[in-house]
Design a protein around this motif. Sequence first.
Motif, PDB file in Angstrom:
ATOM      1  N   SER A 192      -4.476  -3.673  10.380  1.00 45.78           N
ATOM      2  CA  SER A 192      -5.146  -2.892  11.399  1.00 45.78           C
ATOM      3  C   SER A 192      -4.474  -1.675  11.635  1.00 45.78           C
ATOM      4  N   THR A 193      -5.292  -0.740  11.961  1.00 50.09           N
ATOM      5  CA  THR A 193      -4.551   0.617  12.432  1.00 50.09           C
ATOM      6  C   THR A 193      -4.120   0.661  13.830  1.00 50.09           C
ATOM      7  N   ARG A 194      -2.847   0.662  13.957  1.00 49.67           N
ATOM      8  CA  ARG A 194      -2.299   0.521  15.200  1.00 49.67           C
ATOM      9  C   ARG A 194      -1.486   1.817  15.323  1.00 49.67           C
ATOM     10  N   LYS A 195      -1.216   2.313  16.758  1.00 47.13           N
ATOM     11  CA  LYS A 195      -0.788   3.537  16.664  1.00 47.13           C
ATOM     12  C   LYS A 195       0.655   3.771  15.805  1.00 47.13           C
ATOM     13  N   GLY A 196       0.553   4.910  15.128  1.00 47.73           N
ATOM     14  CA  GLY A 196       1.561   5.133  14.365  1.00 47.73           C
ATOM     15  C   GLY A 196       1.523   4.244  13.020  1.00 47.73           C
ATOM     16  N   LYS A 197       1.081   3.388  13.093  1.00 46.68           N
ATOM     17  CA  LYS A 197       0.781   2.282  11.840  1.00 46.68           C
ATOM     18  C   LYS A 197      -0.417   2.590  10.915  1.00 46.68           C
ATOM     19  N   VAL A 198      -0.497   3.086  10.034  1.00 48.44           N
ATOM     20  CA  VAL A 198      -1.630   3.423   9.215  1.00 48.44           C
ATOM     21  C   VAL A 198      -1.912   2.377   7.872  1.00 48.44           C
ATOM     22  N   VAL A 199      -3.196   2.508   7.796  1.00 49.92           N
ATOM     23  CA  VAL A 199      -3.799   1.436   6.730  1.00 49.92           C
ATOM     24  C   VAL A 199      -3.333   2.177   5.377  1.00 49.92           C
ATOM     25  N   LEU A 200      -2.418   1.579   4.670  1.00 51.05           N
ATOM     26  CA  LEU A 200      -2.254   2.457   3.346  1.00 51.05           C
ATOM     27  C   LEU A 200      -3.234   1.485   2.348  1.00 51.05           C
ATOM     28  N   LEU A 201      -4.177   2.307   1.975  1.00 47.82           N
ATOM     29  CA  LEU A 201      -5.156   1.912   0.923  1.00 47.82           C
ATOM     30  C   LEU A 201      -4.509   1.346  -0.342  1.00 47.82           C
ATOM     31  N   GLU A 202      -3.624   2.250  -0.718  1.00 48.79           N
ATOM     32  CA  GLU A 202      -2.844   2.060  -1.846  1.00 48.79           C
ATOM     33  C   GLU A 202      -2.284   0.688  -1.829  1.00 48.79           C
ATOM     34  N   ASP A 203      -1.476   0.368  -0.795  1.00 51.85           N
ATOM     35  CA  ASP A 203      -1.086  -1.063  -0.818  1.00 51.85           C
ATOM     36  C   ASP A 203      -2.189  -2.235  -0.880  1.00 51.85           C
ATOM     37  N   LEU A 204      -3.157  -1.977   0.039  1.00 51.02           N
ATOM     38  CA  LEU A 204      -4.308  -2.780  -0.165  1.00 51.02           C
ATOM     39  C   LEU A 204      -4.885  -3.126  -1.479  1.00 51.02           C
ATOM     40  N   LEU A 205      -4.932  -1.906  -2.240  1.00 47.90           N
ATOM     41  CA  LEU A 205      -5.355  -2.125  -3.741  1.00 47.90           C
ATOM     42  C   LEU A 205      -4.360  -2.779  -4.619  1.00 47.90           C
ATOM     43  N   ILE A 206      -3.171  -2.424  -4.398  1.00 47.04           N
ATOM     44  CA  ILE A 206      -2.131  -2.976  -5.372  1.00 47.04           C
ATOM     45  C   ILE A 206      -2.020  -4.475  -4.886  1.00 47.04           C
ATOM     46  N   GLU A 207      -2.093  -4.851  -3.692  1.00 42.64           N
ATOM     47  CA  GLU A 207      -1.968  -6.413  -3.267  1.00 42.64           C
ATOM     48  C   GLU A 207      -3.280  -7.091  -4.002  1.00 42.64           C
ATOM     49  N   ALA A 208      -4.296  -6.347  -3.771  1.00 42.40           N
ATOM     50  CA  ALA A 208      -5.389  -7.292  -4.426  1.00 42.40           C
ATOM     51  C   ALA A 208      -5.353  -7.411  -5.858  1.00 42.40           C
ATOM     52  N   VAL A 209      -4.923  -6.668  -6.553  1.00 39.92           N
ATOM     53  CA  VAL A 209      -4.411  -6.718  -8.083  1.00 39.92           C
ATOM     54  C   VAL A 209      -3.463  -7.829  -8.375  1.00 39.92           C
ATOM     55  N   GLU A 210      -2.236  -7.507  -7.562  1.00 41.50           N
ATOM     56  CA  GLU A 210      -1.400  -8.417  -7.828  1.00 41.50           C
ATOM     57  C   GLU A 210      -1.691 -10.052  -7.448  1.00 41.50           C
ATOM     58  N   ARG A 211      -2.497 -10.185  -6.151  1.00 45.33           N
ATOM     59  CA  ARG A 211      -3.011 -11.661  -6.040  1.00 45.33           C
ATOM     60  C   ARG A 211      -3.879 -12.327  -7.283  1.00 45.33           C
TER      61      ARG A 211
END
Length: 565
Positions: free
Chosen positions: A373-392
């Motif tokens: 989730s996008t909290r203050k100062g913490k952004v959703v890193l889409l690249e990480d999301l995609l890498i994690e999907a592929v990894e799983r």
Amino acid sequence: MDYFAKNIISILKEETHLKEDEIENLIEIPPDIKMGDYAFPCYSLSKALKKAPNVIATELAKKIQAINPISEIKAIGPYVNFFVDKAVYSEKVLKSISKESDAYGHAKIGNDKAVVIDYSSPNIAKHLAVHHLRSALIGSAIYHIYKTLGYKCVGINHLGDWGTQFGQLIVAYKKWGNENTHKSYTVTDLNNLYVKFHQEAEKNADLENESREWFKKLEAGDTEARELWQHFKDISLKEFQKIYDMLGIHFDAFIGESFYNTMVEDTVRRLKGKGLTRISEEALIVDLEPYNMPPCLLRKKDDTTLYATRDIAAAEYRKKTYNFDKTIYVVGSEQKLHFKQVFKVLELMGYDWANRCVHVDFGLMKFKDGKMSTRKGKVVLLEDLLIEAVERIRKIIEEKNPALENKESVANDVGIGAVIFADLCTKRNKDVVFDWDEALNFEGETGPYIQYTHARLCSILRKYSKPVTPDINYSLLKEDETIILIKNLCQFPTIILKAAEFYEPSLVCNYLIDVCGSLNRFYNTHRVLSEDDNLTKARILLVNSTRQVIKNGLNMLGIHAPEQM
Ligand code: ARG
């Protein structure tokens, strides 16, 4: 409308004197195949004919002759039900899939007319946010769908690369950024500079003045300001491109807001010339009160232009450059008012194409485990999301099918496909809740499930290992499960037209889920490969046709269909 429905419509047109589109809207597909293939409800005729719907249905059923491809016509309550000759039906559907193959579902209705689609359009010097991902996926699916319907599509990334915030960034960069290490800067660094600027500006009001000065310099074309801004833009584009490449998202042009800098003056002049503007609180506006909207802000008191001004200039430019039939903006629902205002201003300017500007809005994407989730100062890193999907997915393949060839590329296709499908399968204006376990499940209503079904069909065809031919005995395709599947396949072109009409890729997702469900029911009840050669040939044709439709559907969503997984 499929071929059979068209046939029935023309018969009904003669008998009822209703208009074609009225009948088309009324015709239903009965939920139970035993009740026929198409049904026409007689309620709406009841008033004009002053008879009960049941009576009308009985009379109509008696009057209409069942000629090929209709095998039987029956009144059931207030409905006239049509039964299509199964063999004729199957032959028509499966032959057209065989013939058109990769182009099944395509059409020429677009007549090469141009459709400009604005999607993703993130702001530079910030991370690509989740709504830019949603916009990219929905926009790209609409692009594919319109293209297959014969439209000339122009995909545009309307980068947010202009605005006072770049003055702030320049100030922050000059004060706290290390200009010498220039080259290794990332979007995260730029983002941190913004945060730092706002922290410091709270203590020191001069910073805001400085940043305004820098933005003015940037607008005036000052070399240093321009160079820094270009540098920020290059850093951002490099990161965005990485994600677009992972997702297979293509743009025909990256034309950011800054591009319209030289054009906004002319746009404002035209607006003034038409007497549409006035000054309010020192700003230049178009009053939209008569239309129950707040004013559209064109220019601030410091003379700088705004997001809306640039969108108006961009619309004019797109019309002039591409002569679009339609221009589509795939942007989140939170910008509804903005687009209503912009379209209204275009209409007031006298552009007859203003009503062919469409805002395709969409809801939020939330994450079930809250992790992303996008909290203050913490952004959703889409690249990480995609890498994690592929990894799983890679892990799942490693468990289930360790001997698989091309594991890397399959994991990639399935991992990315899972994210795309999870995003697209919800009706676009609803919020999406992204749940890892759900999205990656091979058995749920997911991308991996559909890809897996497709791969299973490919594997049956590999086992069969003979050429597939449409020259089969079609009367062998007769069981309910078989016919239901064929009926599903017949619907594909209609679904694509609907998805285009409503800008709704979710219709394609849900359709594919239905096809896979029907396929599984067929497959669980009937053996495809048997001793009976003719029956095998017939069922193999059905398997191949289903494979083809699933592949075409996935491709329209921007998802690959691996042949093995
Ligand atoms: N850059 C904007 C944002 O991130 C979206 C731009 C959408 N396209 C447009 N023509 N306004 O919110």
